[in-house]
Design a protein around this motif. Structure first.
Motif, PDB file in Angstrom:
ATOM      1  N   THR A 270      -2.953   3.228   5.252  1.00  0.00           N
ATOM      2  CA  THR A 270      -3.971   4.501   5.494  1.00  0.00           C
ATOM      3  C   THR A 270      -3.582   5.297   6.696  1.00  0.00           C
ATOM      4  O   THR A 270      -3.804   6.741   6.666  1.00  0.00           O
ATOM      5  CB  THR A 270      -5.224   3.649   5.816  1.00  0.00           C
ATOM      6  N   THR A 271      -3.060   4.886   7.812  1.00  0.00           N
ATOM      7  CA  THR A 271      -2.546   5.785   8.791  1.00  0.00           C
ATOM      8  C   THR A 271      -1.089   5.953   8.792  1.00  0.00           C
ATOM      9  O   THR A 271      -0.501   6.857   9.848  1.00  0.00           O
ATOM     10  CB  THR A 271      -2.827   4.986  10.059  1.00  0.00           C
ATOM     11  N   GLY A 272      -0.426   5.743   7.769  1.00  0.00           N
ATOM     12  CA  GLY A 272       1.009   6.041   7.513  1.00  0.00           C
ATOM     13  C   GLY A 272       1.999   5.570   8.607  1.00  0.00           C
ATOM     14  O   GLY A 272       2.711   6.133   9.015  1.00  0.00           O
ATOM     15  N   TRP A 273       1.413   4.159   9.018  1.00  0.00           N
ATOM     16  CA  TRP A 273       2.123   3.613   9.975  1.00  0.00           C
ATOM     17  C   TRP A 273       3.367   2.722   9.489  1.00  0.00           C
ATOM     18  O   TRP A 273       4.375   2.636  10.529  1.00  0.00           O
ATOM     19  CB  TRP A 273       1.237   2.397  10.690  1.00  0.00           C
ATOM     20  N   ASN A 274       3.508   2.167   8.338  1.00  0.00           N
ATOM     21  CA  ASN A 274       4.595   1.569   7.829  1.00  0.00           C
ATOM     22  C   ASN A 274       5.958   2.317   7.751  1.00  0.00           C
ATOM     23  O   ASN A 274       5.917   3.355   7.428  1.00  0.00           O
ATOM     24  CB  ASN A 274       4.349   0.867   6.627  1.00  0.00           C
ATOM     25  N   MET A 275       6.957   1.407   8.043  1.00  0.00           N
ATOM     26  CA  MET A 275       8.337   1.908   7.567  1.00  0.00           C
ATOM     27  C   MET A 275       8.465   1.369   6.111  1.00  0.00           C
ATOM     28  O   MET A 275       7.870   0.371   5.702  1.00  0.00           O
ATOM     29  CB  MET A 275       9.424   1.172   8.341  1.00  0.00           C
ATOM     30  N   PRO A 276       9.387   2.279   5.363  1.00  0.00           N
ATOM     31  CA  PRO A 276       9.557   1.628   3.945  1.00  0.00           C
ATOM     32  C   PRO A 276       9.951   0.408   3.671  1.00  0.00           C
ATOM     33  O   PRO A 276       9.422  -0.387   2.909  1.00  0.00           O
ATOM     34  CB  PRO A 276      10.790   2.521   3.360  1.00  0.00           C
ATOM     35  N   TRP A 277      10.675  -0.446   4.655  1.00  0.00           N
ATOM     36  CA  TRP A 277      11.113  -1.688   4.502  1.00  0.00           C
ATOM     37  C   TRP A 277       9.981  -2.750   4.670  1.00  0.00           C
ATOM     38  O   TRP A 277       9.778  -3.741   4.150  1.00  0.00           O
ATOM     39  CB  TRP A 277      12.214  -2.141   5.261  1.00  0.00           C
ATOM     40  N   GLU A 278       9.099  -2.282   5.806  1.00  0.00           N
ATOM     41  CA  GLU A 278       7.889  -3.177   5.998  1.00  0.00           C
ATOM     42  C   GLU A 278       7.006  -3.200   5.011  1.00  0.00           C
ATOM     43  O   GLU A 278       6.484  -3.972   4.477  1.00  0.00           O
ATOM     44  CB  GLU A 278       7.135  -2.454   7.312  1.00  0.00           C
ATOM     45  N   PHE A 279       6.616  -1.921   4.463  1.00  0.00           N
ATOM     46  CA  PHE A 279       5.630  -1.538   3.290  1.00  0.00           C
ATOM     47  C   PHE A 279       6.105  -2.422   2.039  1.00  0.00           C
ATOM     48  O   PHE A 279       5.214  -3.081   1.330  1.00  0.00           O
ATOM     49  CB  PHE A 279       5.211  -0.012   2.930  1.00  0.00           C
ATOM     50  N   GLY A 280       7.374  -2.142   1.914  1.00  0.00           N
ATOM     51  CA  GLY A 280       7.836  -2.872   0.485  1.00  0.00           C
ATOM     52  C   GLY A 280       7.711  -4.372   0.813  1.00  0.00           C
ATOM     53  O   GLY A 280       7.461  -5.114  -0.167  1.00  0.00           O
ATOM     54  N   ASN A 281       8.099  -4.954   1.825  1.00  0.00           N
ATOM     55  CA  ASN A 281       7.801  -6.313   2.115  1.00  0.00           C
ATOM     56  C   ASN A 281       6.506  -6.766   1.853  1.00  0.00           C
ATOM     57  O   ASN A 281       6.249  -7.745   1.644  1.00  0.00           O
ATOM     58  CB  ASN A 281       8.413  -6.523   3.525  1.00  0.00           C
ATOM     59  N   ASN A 319       9.277  -3.295  -4.936  1.00  0.00           N
ATOM     60  CA  ASN A 319       8.817  -4.703  -4.805  1.00  0.00           C
ATOM     61  C   ASN A 319       7.533  -5.030  -5.836  1.00  0.00           C
ATOM     62  O   ASN A 319       7.085  -6.091  -5.608  1.00  0.00           O
ATOM     63  CB  ASN A 319       8.336  -4.835  -3.281  1.00  0.00           C
ATOM     64  N   GLY A 320       7.422  -4.429  -6.854  1.00  0.00           N
ATOM     65  CA  GLY A 320       6.401  -4.569  -7.939  1.00  0.00           C
ATOM     66  C   GLY A 320       5.375  -4.204  -8.017  1.00  0.00           C
ATOM     67  O   GLY A 320       4.552  -4.409  -9.017  1.00  0.00           O
ATOM     68  N   ALA A 321       5.156  -2.989  -7.337  1.00  0.00           N
ATOM     69  CA  ALA A 321       3.880  -2.496  -7.302  1.00  0.00           C
ATOM     70  C   ALA A 321       3.924  -1.392  -8.735  1.00  0.00           C
ATOM     71  O   ALA A 321       5.078  -0.695  -8.880  1.00  0.00           O
ATOM     72  CB  ALA A 321       3.523  -1.333  -6.179  1.00  0.00           C
ATOM     73  N   ARG A 322       2.818  -1.346  -9.525  1.00  0.00           N
ATOM     74  CA  ARG A 322       3.185  -0.744 -10.804  1.00  0.00           C
ATOM     75  C   ARG A 322       2.177   0.463 -11.076  1.00  0.00           C
ATOM     76  O   ARG A 322       1.758   0.915 -11.937  1.00  0.00           O
ATOM     77  CB  ARG A 322       3.041  -1.553 -11.932  1.00  0.00           C
ATOM     78  N   GLN A 323       1.268   0.580  -9.664  1.00  0.00           N
ATOM     79  CA  GLN A 323       0.432   2.023  -9.794  1.00  0.00           C
ATOM     80  C   GLN A 323       0.908   2.707  -8.409  1.00  0.00           C
ATOM     81  O   GLN A 323       0.732   1.811  -7.262  1.00  0.00           O
ATOM     82  CB  GLN A 323      -1.048   1.735  -9.895  1.00  0.00           C
ATOM     83  N   LEU A 324       0.983   3.981  -8.489  1.00  0.00           N
ATOM     84  CA  LEU A 324       1.406   4.708  -7.295  1.00  0.00           C
ATOM     85  C   LEU A 324       0.225   5.960  -7.186  1.00  0.00           C
ATOM     86  O   LEU A 324       0.176   6.608  -8.027  1.00  0.00           O
ATOM     87  CB  LEU A 324       2.782   5.468  -7.343  1.00  0.00           C
ATOM     88  N   GLU A 325      -0.296   5.944  -5.903  1.00  0.00           N
ATOM     89  CA  GLU A 325      -1.403   6.785  -5.725  1.00  0.00           C
ATOM     90  C   GLU A 325      -0.937   8.083  -5.013  1.00  0.00           C
ATOM     91  O   GLU A 325      -0.219   7.867  -4.093  1.00  0.00           O
ATOM     92  CB  GLU A 325      -2.821   6.118  -5.089  1.00  0.00           C
ATOM     93  N   CYS A 326      -1.227   9.337  -5.637  1.00  0.00           N
ATOM     94  CA  CYS A 326      -0.428  10.441  -4.794  1.00  0.00           C
ATOM     95  C   CYS A 326      -1.345  11.566  -5.125  1.00  0.00           C
ATOM     96  O   CYS A 326      -2.238  11.383  -5.747  1.00  0.00           O
ATOM     97  CB  CYS A 326       0.895  10.545  -5.517  1.00  0.00           C
ATOM     98  N   THR A 327      -1.035  12.816  -4.733  1.00  0.00           N
ATOM     99  CA  THR A 327      -1.920  13.945  -4.873  1.00  0.00           C
ATOM    100  C   THR A 327      -0.601  14.974  -5.312  1.00  0.00           C
ATOM    101  O   THR A 327       0.438  15.028  -4.661  1.00  0.00           O
ATOM    102  CB  THR A 327      -2.281  14.590  -3.540  1.00  0.00           C
ATOM    103  N   ILE A 328      -1.032  16.317  -5.791  1.00  0.00           N
ATOM    104  CA  ILE A 328      -0.370  17.367  -6.051  1.00  0.00           C
ATOM    105  C   ILE A 328      -0.077  18.093  -4.913  1.00  0.00           C
ATOM    106  O   ILE A 328      -0.941  18.290  -3.948  1.00  0.00           O
ATOM    107  CB  ILE A 328      -1.162  18.337  -7.093  1.00  0.00           C
ATOM    108  N   ASN A 329       1.190  18.472  -4.395  1.00  0.00           N
ATOM    109  CA  ASN A 329       1.315  18.892  -3.242  1.00  0.00           C
ATOM    110  C   ASN A 329       1.721  18.043  -1.927  1.00  0.00           C
ATOM    111  O   ASN A 329       1.630  18.760  -0.932  1.00  0.00           O
ATOM    112  CB  ASN A 329       0.729  20.497  -3.075  1.00  0.00           C
ATOM    113  N   GLY A 330       1.155  16.933  -2.158  1.00  0.00           N
ATOM    114  CA  GLY A 330       0.960  16.028  -1.023  1.00  0.00           C
ATOM    115  C   GLY A 330      -0.198  16.206  -0.001  1.00  0.00           C
ATOM    116  O   GLY A 330      -0.199  15.770   1.021  1.00  0.00           O
TER     117      GLY A 330
END
Length: 669
Positions: A270-281, A319-330
């Motif tokens: 929610t706060t954009g706190w994680n590093m990619p390896w943290e979030f993936g783990n 790491n197995g997530a099969r739904q990715l939430e996103c927005t147009i233009n971010g």
């Protein structure tokens, strides 16, 4: 927009296949770079054949418009996807795309959308092929409820020929009032979903909710149970601020909501706190430790506070997530969300080879069913309706994403587009066609001679080396001052500007003019003569251009009448290039008398000389045009004198004398 036959054929091959390699330049440019008739035709045109060149462009446009319509229709074929089942994806390599532009995206400050705008965007999202459209937060306001309901009733019931219809989701807090309101809004869709959430991080539970962990679990379970009791079979649960939550607590609460009937577990950073390896783990740990995790689809929702939203989303997929939430233009809260176009094109280009982890279900060859040809139009629609323009360097959809100004890059693009483009602009719906040399070449101050020469040849100007060098030198001067690069009209104006400057006698090397309501227009002009000596002088006039022209007259020692003066803006904008054209006539019986016999009347008349000039500064443009005309006059006088006299004037001044009794100052070098 004109698209060559080769471009169409390549794009058809690109979109029609589900292989991720279809988006790579190696696949697309093998066809797109095939030499076309256009390049052959242009070789037969020169700078003097403007009418022919324009006719040629019309003919080319006609040829392009005659492309078989069936080929164009191939561009928009939908990509196949597995059957939609809540809580289960038949193909473990398939990644669902959940778009929250209309909910989280609209929460961007100043990005409020009307109901009709939301409906239009939702329809474009369906064309794009997103699996789930989060249409809004129904409890937020009556207007938001109506917008979500309208999308559910219309877009949520528009079934495409292949059976695709998007899931329509409504967000709700974990209480009965919110959930009931969300269900009322989305239940008219063929595939409705309720998305409910509650915070799970220590700081949120203690400071915001003032609840204990056990109380939070009880609220979450009641929320999912109530949603099921309403008849909703597709329920998404989000533990808000999961990126900063205790994993052990997440195991507990997520296991309980699965028992209650949740079908999708969305894990928000929610706060954009994680590093990619943290979030993936974190995703891996949840899949391994949450009871019943094999019965649900794991999802990601990553904010971009550290600029890592896309990276974290892809780490989740790894790491197995099969739904990715996103927005147009971010777009979205604060720094925004993971950008749909970045996520989708990353999977399109790299999904086939970079996600083969031992913990990843399936073969690791990830793919989506997004039809990327709609990315550009959807991006532009969202930017226009929200008023949130993309920064020029935004990946995929930014104005500069497929443009090249560096001379080295332009040279590579001319030779092979895959040297600097890892995907084709056509694959995301940006039909570049023949504009910018068909390679996104922006002619600016960093451009090289090859890029300028190539574009001139494409425009029909077959210049010799000296003329090209003259145009290129002038191009560099203008490009230093004009932001955003020069377009085709600018370039053609420079060709006309330099037509009389290849063998110039005099040229302006310095110019300063002052004017105003209370001052006398004054100009100081410095010029280099044919003898290599610089001269300068100041003069006054009725206006700045008049003052400049009087100073030029005195330096060059001419006496002429300005018969015609016109100026046009080559294009639009404050930095538009000004194109000036003048016609001069030497003063009768003056030092530069150019009387000639009129063939029809047998009367003497003064020969007229025209000149043109271009610059972003209108005074400089005017000076260049005037000097161009004067150089033509002096050159003509020199040729006439050489044919009647044994000695040739090599000074370039043709016997001219200074007027008004003033002598120009000589600059000592």
């Amino acid at each position: 927009m004109r698209i060559s036959t080769a471009s169409i054929a390549a794009l058809v091959a690109c979109v029609a296949t589900t292989s991720t390699s279809a988006f790579s330049p190696a696949h697309f440019h093998a066809i797109h770079n095939t030499p076309s008739q256009r390049s052959v035709d242009h070789a037969s045109f020169n700078s003097g054949s403007v009418a022919t060149r324009r006719h040629h462009h019309r003919s080319s446009s006609h040829l392009r418009s005659s492309v078989d319509p069936s080929l164009i229709s191939e561009l928009y074929k939908r990509r196949p996807r597995p059957e939609y089942i809540p809580g289960h994806i038949p193909d473990p390599d398939y990644v669902r795309i959940f778009d929250t532009t209309l909910r989280d995206g609209e929460q961007s400050p100043g990005a409020t959308l009307t109901s009709s705008e939301k409906l239009e965007i939702a329809r474009n999202l369906a064309k794009l092929g997103v699996d789930i459209i989060e249409a809004g937060f129904p409890i937020a306001s009556p207007d938001d409820f109506n917008a979500v309901k309208q999308i559910a009733d219309i877009v949520g019931n528009e079934v495409y020929e292949d059976g695709y219809v998007p899931v329509i989701a409504g967000l709700s807090r974990a209480n009965e009032k919110d959930i009931a309101r969300a269900w009322d809004a989305v239940k008219g869709a063929i595939r409705p979903r309720i998305h409910t959430f509650i915070a799970t991080s220590d700081i949120h539970m203690t400071r915001k909710l003032n609840k204990t962990p056990d109380e939070v679990i009880e609220i979450a379970v009641k929320a999912v149970t109530y949603a099921r009791s309403l008849g909703c079979t597709d329920i998404e649960f989000s533990p808000e601020d999961a990126g900063r939550s205790n994993p052990e607590f997440l195991y507990r609460i997520l296991g309980k909501v699965i028992e209650a009937g949740a079908t999708t577990l969305n894990i928000p950073d929610t706060t954009g706190w994680n590093m990619p390896w943290e979030f993936g783990n974190l995703i891996r740990l949840l899949r391994e430790n949450v009871p019943g995790s094999d019965k649900v689809v794991f999802s990601t929702h990553c904010q971009n506070d550290l600029g890592l939203a896309t990276a974290n989303s892809l780490a989740g997929a790894l790491n197995g997530a099969r739904q990715l939430e996103c927005t147009i233009n971010g777009i979205g809260e604060r720094a925004g969300n993971a950008s749909l176009e970045e996520v989708v094109m990353s999977l399109a280009l790299k999904g086939n080879e970079q996600f083969k982890e031992s913990t990843n279900p399936g073969s690791g060859k990830l793919y989506t069913a997004i039809n990327p040809v709609y990315i550009t139009p959807t991006s532009k629609m969202v930017a226009e309706y929200t008023g949130m323009k993309c920064q020029p360097h935004k990946a995929i959809v930014g104005a500069n994403a497929f443009q090249h100004e560096s001379g080295i890059h332009q040279d590579g693009m001319i030779k092979d587009k895959s040297t600097y483009e890892i995907m084709t602009p056509e694959s995301i719906g940006l039909m570049r066609g023949d504009s910018q040399s068909g390679a996104g070449i922006v002619l600016g101050k960093h451009s090289g001679r090859n890029a300028v020469g190539t574009r001139l040849r494409e425009l029909g100007y077959d210049l010799d080396v000296d003329k090209l060098n003259a145009v290129f030198a002038r191009f560099k001067e203008v490009a230093e001052k004009k932001k955003g690069g020069l377009d085709d009209d600018d370039l053609e104006s420079l060709v006309s500007d330099q037509a009389g400057y290849v063998n110039e006698l005099w040229r302006v090397t310095g110019l300063q003019a002052t004017t105003g309501l209370s001052g006398i227009p004054t100009a100081t002009v410095k010029m280099m003569g044919p003898d290599g000596v610089e001269r300068y002088i100041s003069a006054t006039g009725t206006g700045p251009v008049d003052a400049v022209y009087k100073a030029i007259d005195q330096i060059m020692g001419v006496s002429v009448i300005l018969e015609s003066y016109s100026m046009n803006s080559v294009n639009e904008g404050i930095e538009a290039l000004a194109s000036t054209r003048v016609v001069i006539v030497p003063t009768i019986n003056g030092p530069n008398d150019s009387a000639v016999m009129d063939a029809q009347t047998s009367q003497l008349r003064e020969k007229k000389f025209s000149g043109s000039g271009s610059d972003t500064d209108i005074i400089t443009s005017s000076a260049r045009a005037y000097v161009s005309a004067l150089n033509k006059l002096l050159t003509w006088k020199m040729r006439r004198m050489s044919s009647t006299e044994s000695s040739v004037d090599t000074t370039g001044m043709s016997g001219a004398v200074a007027v008004e009794g003033e002598t120009p100052a000589v600059v000592v070098n």
